[in-house]
Design an enzyme around this catalytic site. Structure first.
Site, PDB file in Angstrom:
ATOM      1  N   PRO A  66      16.719   8.974 -10.281  1.00 41.99           N
ATOM      2  CA  PRO A  66      16.087   8.566  -9.020  1.00 41.99           C
ATOM      3  C   PRO A  66      15.727   9.646  -8.124  1.00 41.99           C
ATOM      4  CG  PRO A  66      18.443   8.356  -8.892  1.00 41.99           C
ATOM      5  CD  PRO A  66      18.103   8.781 -10.237  1.00 41.99           C
ATOM      6  N   GLU A 124       3.140   3.754 -12.525  1.00 45.27           N
ATOM      7  CA  GLU A 124       2.585   3.155 -11.201  1.00 45.27           C
ATOM      8  C   GLU A 124       2.497   4.355 -10.178  1.00 45.27           C
ATOM      9  OE1 GLU A 124       2.597   2.289  -7.400  1.00 45.27           O
ATOM     10  OE2 GLU A 124       4.814   1.265  -7.818  1.00 45.27           O
ATOM     11  N   CYS A 147       2.793   2.151  -1.458  1.00 38.68           N
ATOM     12  CA  CYS A 147       1.584   2.460  -2.543  1.00 38.68           C
ATOM     13  C   CYS A 147       0.447   1.355  -2.514  1.00 38.68           C
ATOM     14  CB  CYS A 147       1.931   2.958  -3.654  1.00 38.68           C
ATOM     15  SG  CYS A 147       3.036   1.437  -4.500  1.00 38.68           S
ATOM     16  N   GLU A 189      -5.213   8.685  -0.422  1.00 35.28           N
ATOM     17  CA  GLU A 189      -4.160   7.975   0.175  1.00 35.28           C
ATOM     18  C   GLU A 189      -3.127   8.814   1.066  1.00 35.28           C
ATOM     19  OE1 GLU A 189      -0.368   5.974  -1.863  1.00 35.28           O
ATOM     20  OE2 GLU A 189      -0.896   7.790  -2.682  1.00 35.28           O
TER      21      GLU A 189
END
Length: 477
Positions: free
Chosen positions: A175, A249, A283, A381
């Site tokens: 993680p 992703e 996202c 983004e």
């Protein structure tokens, strides 16, 4: 607050043997939450060896037994929802209600994929060979290395663990070091549910000690990533020598089209709540708004008024509607995006500045109007609390502008005319499309993008198959 956890290897918690500790900071006040003894490369290799050994029995375990174990994990997760929400909020900064919802959606992943474990179907195809038949079956791909980002510290973990375990794979998960405690809570639920030792392992530490041993190991047969497009590109290069299966992703830059027949009030209510959830660090959030010229001023005005009313504050304060950015680097990045828009002639309608609050990393909910297509706020983004507004009149030009992006994770539109809705779904280049809705992320439907936004899908009946190989057997009797 991390003293009872650490690295989870072969079914037990242990302290890592890395040189420097992982220091976790609360983005809501800039204070240290705690330290974790980081994993060393030796720890990561032990986790890999444990996963390789456990794979022998786990892949042979029936789907029904795997399903029962995943259901038990979900029950453990339900029992600690309140504590988990607090951990998520403190590590990521998101408001407590959003943190609780994320934990609940993570629990859904285990419930859904528990049932999918019972539905791994094959098929039979008529053979051309006399007395023969063709059997197509699905088998677990093997040991999986999973990497998750900080913005959704538990749901991203659950989206990888649940389908991998349901398929019969074993996992080593790394993680984000900025939010490790949230992932650790899931692994504690795995332990309490009785998952066999070695089936799921967790390592937390620096890239050289945790990423490199996983991405270069021939033991790992599949890699699953949620992260930036740049990291995904690097991972493709790094895994090429061992030819691993990949699902990714990656980044997004979602367009939103407001047509002239849209229900503007509904669009505003949904858009403001979605845009500023998790301080815009999502996202699939709505980033760039293309509003028909006849509704443009109405929409911009309504959006700015709603954004200005949002309560910005510490995540554990129940009145908070938007929390901080994750770290000072994101603050600087958002400032640069706003400055670029201003320099290119855009108009700051509301926000556009830091908020000094308790030493945290806060930035005001920001609405920018008349943004040119080459401004960073539209071209890239922004991953922050910025809503970029522009108008359109010609529909053909609209499709060119909307689809002129390397990112294609999600896209949205608000309209009423059925023919226009069908055309919009067909014309938008995106892995996911929302019409009059932003609700795309759920356990029962596939989640993922195309182009530079990634490959593969998580969730739905499609999700488990990213963790399985297809085998053909031609049997002649």
């Amino acid at each position: 607050m991390y003293q009872h956890f650490g690295q989870f290897i072969h079914g037990a918690w242990r302290q890592g043997r890395g040189a420097e500790p992982v220091i976790v900071t609360d983005p809501g006040n800039g204070k240290i939450l705690g330290e974790i003894a980081a994993a060393s490369s030796a720890d990561t290799r032990e986790a890999l060896a444990s996963a390789e050994t456990a794979l022998i029995n786990w892949r042979a375990t029936s789907g029904w037994t795997r399903a029962d174990l995943l259901q038990a994990v979900a029950q453990q997760m339900v029992s600690i929802t309140a504590d988990a929400a607090r951990m998520i909020s403190m590590e990521s900064g998101k408001p407590l209600a959003q943190a609780k919802r994320e934990w609940e959606l993570s629990t859904d992943q285990f419930i859904w994929h528990a049932e999918e474990a019972r539905r791994i179907y094959g098929r039979i195809v008529e053979s051309r060979v006399p007395g023969g038949r063709c059997e197509i079956s699905h088998e677990p791909v093997g040991v999986v290395a999973a990497f998750t980002a900080w913005n959704f510290p538990v749901v991203l973990v659950a989206r990888k663990l649940a389908p991998a375990l349901a398929a019969g794979c074993t996992v080593v998960l790394r993680p984000s070091s900025e939010v490790p405690g949230s992932a650790m809570l899931i692994f504690e639920c795995l332990r309490k549910a009785g998952l066999p030792a070695g089936v799921a392992n967790l390592v937390v530490g620096p890239t050289a000690e945790t990423y490199q041993p996983l991405i270069t190991s021939p033991i790992v047969k599949k890699v699953s990533l949620t992260g930036s497009t740049q990291l995904g590109q690097q991972m493709i290069r790094d895994s090429a020598a061992t030819i691993k299966r990949l699902s990714m992703e990656l980044g997004g830059n979602a367009p939103v089209i407001i047509f002239d027949d849209a229900d503007v009030e509904k669009a505003l209510d949904l858009s403001v709540a979605t845009k500023f959830a998790n301080c815009g660090q999502v996202c699939v959030t709505c980033d760039r708004f293309y509003v028909h010229e006849s509704r443009y001023h109405e929409f911009v005005k309504g959006f700015a008024e709603r954004a200005a009313r949002l309560k910005v504050g510490y995540g554990l304060d129940e009145a908070t509607q938007m929390g901080p950015l994750i770290n000072p680097r994101r603050l600087k990045a958002i400032e640069a995006i706003v400055a670029d828009a201003r320099d290119k002639g855009a108009r700051i309608v509301t926000g556009g500045e830091r908020i000094e609050l308790n030493g945290g990393y806060f930035y005001a909910p920001t609405v920018i109007a008349d943004v040119p297509d080459d401004a960073l706020a539209i071209a890239e983004e922004n991953f922050g609390p910025i809503a970029a507004m522009t108008s359109f009149s010609d529909s053909e030009d609209l499709w060119r502008r909307v689809n002129n992006s390397d990112f294609a994770l999600s896209a949205y539109a608000f309209a009423r005319d059925p023919a226009r809705i069908r055309e919009t779904v067909a014309r938008l280049e995106s892995g996911m499309v929302g019409i009059n809705s932003y609700a795309l992320a759920a356990a029962e439907v596939p989640f993922g993008g195309i182009k530079a936004s990634g490959m593969g899908r998580e969730g739905g009946s499609e999700g488990i198959h990213d963790y399985m190989n297809v085998k053909l057997a031609q049997i002649v009797l």
